[in-house]
Scaffold this motif. Structure first.
Motif, PDB file in Angstrom:
ATOM      1  N   ALA A  25     -19.035 -43.758  56.180  1.00  0.00           N
ATOM      2  CA  ALA A  25     -18.310 -44.160  54.970  1.00  0.00           C
ATOM      3  C   ALA A  25     -17.175 -43.181  54.661  1.00  0.00           C
ATOM      4  O   ALA A  25     -16.064 -43.592  54.310  1.00  0.00           O
ATOM      5  N   VAL A  26     -17.446 -41.884  54.788  1.00  0.00           N
ATOM      6  CA  VAL A  26     -16.413 -40.874  54.529  1.00  0.00           C
ATOM      7  C   VAL A  26     -15.279 -41.016  55.539  1.00  0.00           C
ATOM      8  O   VAL A  26     -14.093 -40.966  55.177  1.00  0.00           O
ATOM      9  N   MET A  27     -15.623 -41.204  56.811  1.00  0.00           N
ATOM     10  CA  MET A  27     -14.584 -41.343  57.840  1.00  0.00           C
ATOM     11  C   MET A  27     -13.746 -42.604  57.603  1.00  0.00           C
ATOM     12  O   MET A  27     -12.537 -42.600  57.860  1.00  0.00           O
ATOM     13  N   ALA A  28     -14.363 -43.655  57.100  1.00  0.00           N
ATOM     14  CA  ALA A  28     -13.606 -44.873  56.769  1.00  0.00           C
ATOM     15  C   ALA A  28     -12.581 -44.570  55.673  1.00  0.00           C
ATOM     16  O   ALA A  28     -11.446 -45.054  55.727  1.00  0.00           O
ATOM     17  N   GLU A  29     -12.975 -43.743  54.696  1.00  0.00           N
ATOM     18  CA  GLU A  29     -12.038 -43.349  53.636  1.00  0.00           C
ATOM     19  C   GLU A  29     -10.870 -42.554  54.215  1.00  0.00           C
ATOM     20  O   GLU A  29      -9.710 -42.787  53.851  1.00  0.00           O
ATOM     21  N   TYR A  30     -11.165 -41.620  55.122  1.00  0.00           N
ATOM     22  CA  TYR A  30     -10.100 -40.825  55.744  1.00  0.00           C
ATOM     23  C   TYR A  30      -9.198 -41.704  56.603  1.00  0.00           C
ATOM     24  O   TYR A  30      -7.974 -41.530  56.614  1.00  0.00           O
ATOM     25  N   GLU A  32      -8.562 -44.832  56.142  1.00  0.00           N
ATOM     26  CA  GLU A  32      -7.744 -45.620  55.213  1.00  0.00           C
ATOM     27  C   GLU A  32      -6.576 -44.784  54.690  1.00  0.00           C
ATOM     28  O   GLU A  32      -5.434 -45.250  54.654  1.00  0.00           O
ATOM     29  N   PHE A  33      -6.867 -43.533  54.287  1.00  0.00           N
ATOM     30  CA  PHE A  33      -5.792 -42.650  53.831  1.00  0.00           C
ATOM     31  C   PHE A  33      -4.786 -42.426  54.943  1.00  0.00           C
ATOM     32  O   PHE A  33      -3.574 -42.506  54.728  1.00  0.00           O
ATOM     33  N   GLY A  34      -5.266 -42.119  56.150  1.00  0.00           N
ATOM     34  CA  GLY A  34      -4.384 -41.854  57.285  1.00  0.00           C
ATOM     35  C   GLY A  34      -3.466 -43.017  57.588  1.00  0.00           C
ATOM     36  O   GLY A  34      -2.281 -42.830  57.878  1.00  0.00           O
ATOM     37  N   ALA A  35      -3.999 -44.224  57.507  1.00  0.00           N
ATOM     38  CA  ALA A  35      -3.175 -45.411  57.765  1.00  0.00           C
ATOM     39  C   ALA A  35      -2.112 -45.567  56.685  1.00  0.00           C
ATOM     40  O   ALA A  35      -0.935 -45.817  56.987  1.00  0.00           O
ATOM     41  N   LYS A  36      -2.502 -45.404  55.434  1.00  0.00           N
ATOM     42  CA  LYS A  36      -1.560 -45.564  54.317  1.00  0.00           C
ATOM     43  C   LYS A  36      -0.465 -44.500  54.359  1.00  0.00           C
ATOM     44  O   LYS A  36       0.725 -44.800  54.266  1.00  0.00           O
ATOM     45  N   ALA A  37      -0.877 -43.230  54.512  1.00  0.00           N
ATOM     46  CA  ALA A  37       0.096 -42.141  54.525  1.00  0.00           C
ATOM     47  C   ALA A  37       0.929 -42.157  55.801  1.00  0.00           C
ATOM     48  O   ALA A  37       2.111 -41.804  55.786  1.00  0.00           O
ATOM     49  N   GLY A  38       0.328 -42.585  56.900  1.00  0.00           N
ATOM     50  CA  GLY A  38       1.067 -42.689  58.156  1.00  0.00           C
ATOM     51  C   GLY A  38       2.140 -43.756  58.093  1.00  0.00           C
ATOM     52  O   GLY A  38       3.268 -43.549  58.552  1.00  0.00           O
ATOM     53  N   THR A  39       1.801 -44.895  57.513  1.00  0.00           N
ATOM     54  CA  THR A  39       2.768 -45.984  57.353  1.00  0.00           C
ATOM     55  C   THR A  39       3.930 -45.548  56.466  1.00  0.00           C
ATOM     56  O   THR A  39       5.072 -45.918  56.703  1.00  0.00           O
ATOM     57  N   ALA A  40       3.624 -44.721  55.455  1.00  0.00           N
ATOM     58  CA  ALA A  40       4.658 -44.227  54.546  1.00  0.00           C
ATOM     59  C   ALA A  40       5.478 -43.095  55.170  1.00  0.00           C
ATOM     60  O   ALA A  40       6.469 -42.657  54.591  1.00  0.00           O
ATOM     61  N   ILE A 102      -6.380 -38.004  49.258  1.00  0.00           N
ATOM     62  CA  ILE A 102      -7.202 -37.559  50.385  1.00  0.00           C
ATOM     63  C   ILE A 102      -8.653 -37.546  49.924  1.00  0.00           C
ATOM     64  O   ILE A 102      -8.965 -36.975  48.874  1.00  0.00           O
ATOM     65  N   PRO A 103      -9.563 -38.163  50.677  1.00  0.00           N
ATOM     66  CA  PRO A 103     -10.963 -38.202  50.248  1.00  0.00           C
ATOM     67  C   PRO A 103     -11.558 -36.836  49.915  1.00  0.00           C
ATOM     68  O   PRO A 103     -12.410 -36.734  49.039  1.00  0.00           O
ATOM     69  N   GLY A 104     -11.086 -35.779  50.556  1.00  0.00           N
ATOM     70  CA  GLY A 104     -11.578 -34.439  50.235  1.00  0.00           C
ATOM     71  C   GLY A 104     -11.333 -34.041  48.793  1.00  0.00           C
ATOM     72  O   GLY A 104     -12.040 -33.204  48.244  1.00  0.00           O
ATOM     73  N   ALA A 105     -10.340 -34.639  48.151  1.00  0.00           N
ATOM     74  CA  ALA A 105     -10.070 -34.352  46.741  1.00  0.00           C
ATOM     75  C   ALA A 105     -11.187 -34.897  45.855  1.00  0.00           C
ATOM     76  O   ALA A 105     -11.421 -34.382  44.764  1.00  0.00           O
ATOM     77  N   TRP A 106     -11.889 -35.923  46.323  1.00  0.00           N
ATOM     78  CA  TRP A 106     -12.986 -36.514  45.541  1.00  0.00           C
ATOM     79  C   TRP A 106     -14.301 -35.837  45.851  1.00  0.00           C
ATOM     80  O   TRP A 106     -15.204 -35.795  45.026  1.00  0.00           O
TER      81      TRP A 106
END
Length: 120
Positions: A25-30, A32-40, A102-106
């Motif tokens: 679950a944590v890796m899925a969050e990372y 998701e972040f990586g895809a969003k930030a990478g696209t941006a 970033i999931p680490g912030a949560w």
């Protein structure tokens, strides 16, 4: 454009814990972040780090002097560095906005630091 290191810390007492399902679950969050930030176009680098038990601390008493190594991290702390992203953002405010996603912030903390640009 300025670059910022987003250093991801988690509580030391949680390092290496969690069920395979929780890690998934944590890796899925990372991811998701990586895809969003990478696209941006914000993420320009980064890596996850292995547990602190795999660390080797290196010290040289002087340039070219004896090398002393110690197994493990430099110091025992409440939080451990688990990885980082290198972000390219317009300013610190934008870097903070990305770091908050970033999931680490949560689950822990994310420290944002400007990176020196030695090309100028």
């Amino acid at each position: 454009m300025p670059r910022y290191a987003a250093l991801i810390y988690s509580p030391a007492d949680t390092e290496g814990t969690g069920t395979p399902e929780e890690w998934e679950a944590v890796m899925a969050e990372y991811n998701e972040f990586g895809a969003k930030a990478g696209t941006a176009g914000v993420v320009v680098g980064g890596e996850a780090l292995q547990d602190t038990a795999t660390a080797t601390t290196v010290q040289a008493k002087e340039k070219g002097g004896e090398i002393v190594t110690t197994d493990g991290p430099f110091a025992e702390t409440k939080d451990v560095l688990g990885g980082f992203y290198l972000l390219e953002c317009a300013d610190l405010d934008e870097a903070i906005q990305w770091a908050a996603q970033i999931p680490g912030a949560w689950h822990g903390k994310v420290e944002v630091r400007p990176v020196f640009d030695f090309t100028e």
